[in-house]
Write a protein that holds these residues in place. Structure first.
Motif, PDB file in Angstrom:
ATOM      1  N   GLU A  19       0.811  -1.221   0.000  1.00  0.00           N
ATOM      2  CA  GLU A  19       0.000   0.000   0.000  1.00  0.00           C
ATOM      3  C   GLU A  19       0.845   1.273   0.000  1.00  0.00           C
ATOM      4  O   GLU A  19       0.316   2.366  -0.219  1.00  0.00           O
ATOM      5  CB  GLU A  19      -0.958   0.016   1.198  1.00  0.00           C
ATOM      6  CG  GLU A  19      -0.299  -0.011   2.562  1.00  0.00           C
ATOM      7  CD  GLU A  19      -0.106  -1.421   3.102  1.00  0.00           C
ATOM      8  OE1 GLU A  19       0.012  -1.577   4.328  1.00  0.00           O
ATOM      9  OE2 GLU A  19      -0.095  -2.375   2.277  1.00  0.00           O
ATOM     10  N   PRO A  22       1.512   1.419  -4.512  1.00  0.00           N
ATOM     11  CA  PRO A  22       0.588   0.642  -5.344  1.00  0.00           C
ATOM     12  C   PRO A  22       0.687   0.932  -6.837  1.00  0.00           C
ATOM     13  O   PRO A  22       0.510   0.020  -7.650  1.00  0.00           O
ATOM     14  CB  PRO A  22      -0.791   1.034  -4.804  1.00  0.00           C
ATOM     15  CG  PRO A  22      -0.581   2.393  -4.218  1.00  0.00           C
ATOM     16  CD  PRO A  22       0.794   2.352  -3.625  1.00  0.00           C
ATOM     17  N   HIS A  26       1.495  -1.880  -9.622  1.00  0.00           N
ATOM     18  CA  HIS A  26       0.498  -2.118 -10.665  1.00  0.00           C
ATOM     19  C   HIS A  26       1.105  -1.906 -12.044  1.00  0.00           C
ATOM     20  O   HIS A  26       0.876  -2.703 -12.974  1.00  0.00           O
ATOM     21  CB  HIS A  26      -0.698  -1.185 -10.458  1.00  0.00           C
ATOM     22  CG  HIS A  26      -1.836  -1.445 -11.391  1.00  0.00           C
ATOM     23  ND1 HIS A  26      -1.857  -0.965 -12.689  1.00  0.00           N
ATOM     24  CD2 HIS A  26      -2.985  -2.157 -11.236  1.00  0.00           C
ATOM     25  CE1 HIS A  26      -2.974  -1.346 -13.283  1.00  0.00           C
ATOM     26  NE2 HIS A  26      -3.674  -2.070 -12.429  1.00  0.00           N
ATOM     27  N   THR A 338      -7.190   4.093  -4.537  1.00  0.00           N
ATOM     28  CA  THR A 338      -7.944   2.876  -4.259  1.00  0.00           C
ATOM     29  C   THR A 338      -7.133   1.882  -3.442  1.00  0.00           C
ATOM     30  O   THR A 338      -7.654   1.229  -2.524  1.00  0.00           O
ATOM     31  CB  THR A 338      -8.386   2.199  -5.575  1.00  0.00           C
ATOM     32  OG1 THR A 338      -9.200   3.114  -6.315  1.00  0.00           O
ATOM     33  CG2 THR A 338      -9.170   0.923  -5.302  1.00  0.00           C
ATOM     34  N   HIS A 339      -5.850   1.776  -3.730  1.00  0.00           N
ATOM     35  CA  HIS A 339      -5.041   0.707  -3.131  1.00  0.00           C
ATOM     36  C   HIS A 339      -3.945   1.201  -2.189  1.00  0.00           C
ATOM     37  O   HIS A 339      -3.222   0.384  -1.624  1.00  0.00           O
ATOM     38  CB  HIS A 339      -4.389  -0.121  -4.249  1.00  0.00           C
ATOM     39  CG  HIS A 339      -5.371  -0.736  -5.185  1.00  0.00           C
ATOM     40  ND1 HIS A 339      -6.196  -1.783  -4.827  1.00  0.00           N
ATOM     41  CD2 HIS A 339      -5.679  -0.434  -6.480  1.00  0.00           C
ATOM     42  CE1 HIS A 339      -6.957  -2.111  -5.854  1.00  0.00           C
ATOM     43  NE2 HIS A 339      -6.666  -1.306  -6.873  1.00  0.00           N
TER      44      HIS A 339
END
Length: 358
Positions: A19, A22, A26, A338-339
């Protein structure tokens, strides 16, 4: 994911939970599947610290061969630089000029001629690149960069002061010279720390300042020097070399107990103030830290800088400076919010819809 990228990923996961970074994770996972930079030679001139390895990881996962400059003017961790060969990151040879893309910082590689173009990380490099003969995507022209320079750099200024033993700023007087992205971040954290804050700038910034923050114009030499000499600490964040040259009463400032600090790449105090009189010898104060900007504040910027490389693959781009594509930036912000950590999850609130800190 190829072996070098995987090696970096495994190494960094010992220091940062997912986190914290991220968007880079990704990006690396997606690019490992699509290989958008396969066979390309990329020169990346970013300052090299441990969290910079995450940037190189994503580029390698995309299939790129990654180089760093033969000699860089940017601050760096010698320990991390020494590790680069073990992660498959090459040091460019002296005079090497056979790169497809240059991911630059402060225009230090602007004299090289990549086949596809440049992506510039900072505002200070833009005046140089306005004369470029290749496309230049300016990562600084983004909401994401404001996260790093406003919140990340502001936070790291106080971490650096704490590392030097200045651990109780509450109630003390701080003068912030320059009210751009970095200055705003320092003011933000100074107010959170309960400091009495003044801002100095060439332009009238009164309407933009919080009600509890005072203002002095740097062109009012008498008022400026009185404010400096009554401050506990003065920090420059103008982004301009010699910003205070001929504006300070140098003998009085040198003899005073006021702390002097610089958060810009260049010497903003000027030659009349000795290097030894400014914390960290006039270099950006946060670069005394092992991590000058926390991973959660800088990783989205690094992912955006990487993503600019993909934009440079677009045929027939004009040879001038341009901002990153809005949809690219928005996608990265969405992944981060989001992450990511609490700070990253609240990106839109922290930055505001227009990109300014709220």
């Amino acid at each position: 994911m190829n072996a070098n990228a995987q090696r970096i990923k495994d190494y960094l996961l010992d220091y940062y939970p997912p986190e914290e970074w991220p968007t880079l994770l990704h990006q690396a996972d997606e690019w490992a599947r699509t290989q958008p930079l396969a066979g390309l030679r990329i020169l990346d001139a970013s300052p090299i610290f441990r969290n910079t390895l995450g940037k190189f990881m994503a580029l390698q996962a995309a299939g790129a061969e990654v180089f760093v400059p033969h000699r860089s003017n940017m601050p760096a961790s010698p320990a991390v630089v020494a590790m680069l060969p073990s992660f498959g990151v090459h040091s460019a040879a002296k005079g090497q000029n056979d790169f497809d893309i240059i991911l630059d910082c402060a225009a230090q590689c602007s004299r090289l001629t990549p086949t596809l173009g440049y992506a510039e990380l900072t505002r200070s490099g833009v005046p140089v690149y306005e004369r470029a003969r290749r496309p230049v995507i300016v990562a600084d022209d983004s909401r994401i960069k404001r996260l790093e320079t406003t919140l990340g750099t502001g936070e790291s200024f106080f971490r650096a002061l704490e590392q030097l033993g200045y651990t109780e700023p509450e109630g003390r007087r701080l003068l912030v010279v320059g009210y751009g992205k970095v200055g705003r971040g320092i003011v933000h954290y100074a107010r959170k720390n309960g400091m009495k804050v003044m801002v100095a700038d060439m332009e009238d910034k009164v309407a933009e300042l919080p009600e509890d923050v005072g203002f002095v114009n740097v062109n009012d030499r008498e008022d400026l020097n009185d404010t400096v000499l009554h401050a506990w600490c003065v920090v420059t964040a103008t982004g301009r070399i010699n910003a205070l040259h001929n504006r300070l009463n140098a003998p009085a400032v040198i003899a005073s107990p006021v702390l002097l600090a610089n958060m810009g790449i260049d010497d903003e105090f000027g030659t009349k103030i000795p290097t030894s009189r400014v914390l960290n010898d006039k270099k950006p104060l946060n670069f005394i830290l092992e991590e000058p900007t926390r991973m959660c504040f800088i990783e989205t910027t690094m992912a955006l800088h990487n993503a600019c490389a993909l934009e440079l693959l677009t045929p027939d781009l004009p040879a001038h400076c341009m901002a990153p594509a809005p949809d690219v930036e928005e996608r990265l912000l969405q992944i981060a919010s989001t992450h990511g950590t609490r700070e990253l999850r609240h990106l839109h609130l922290l930055l505001g819809s227009n990109g300014e800190q709220t």
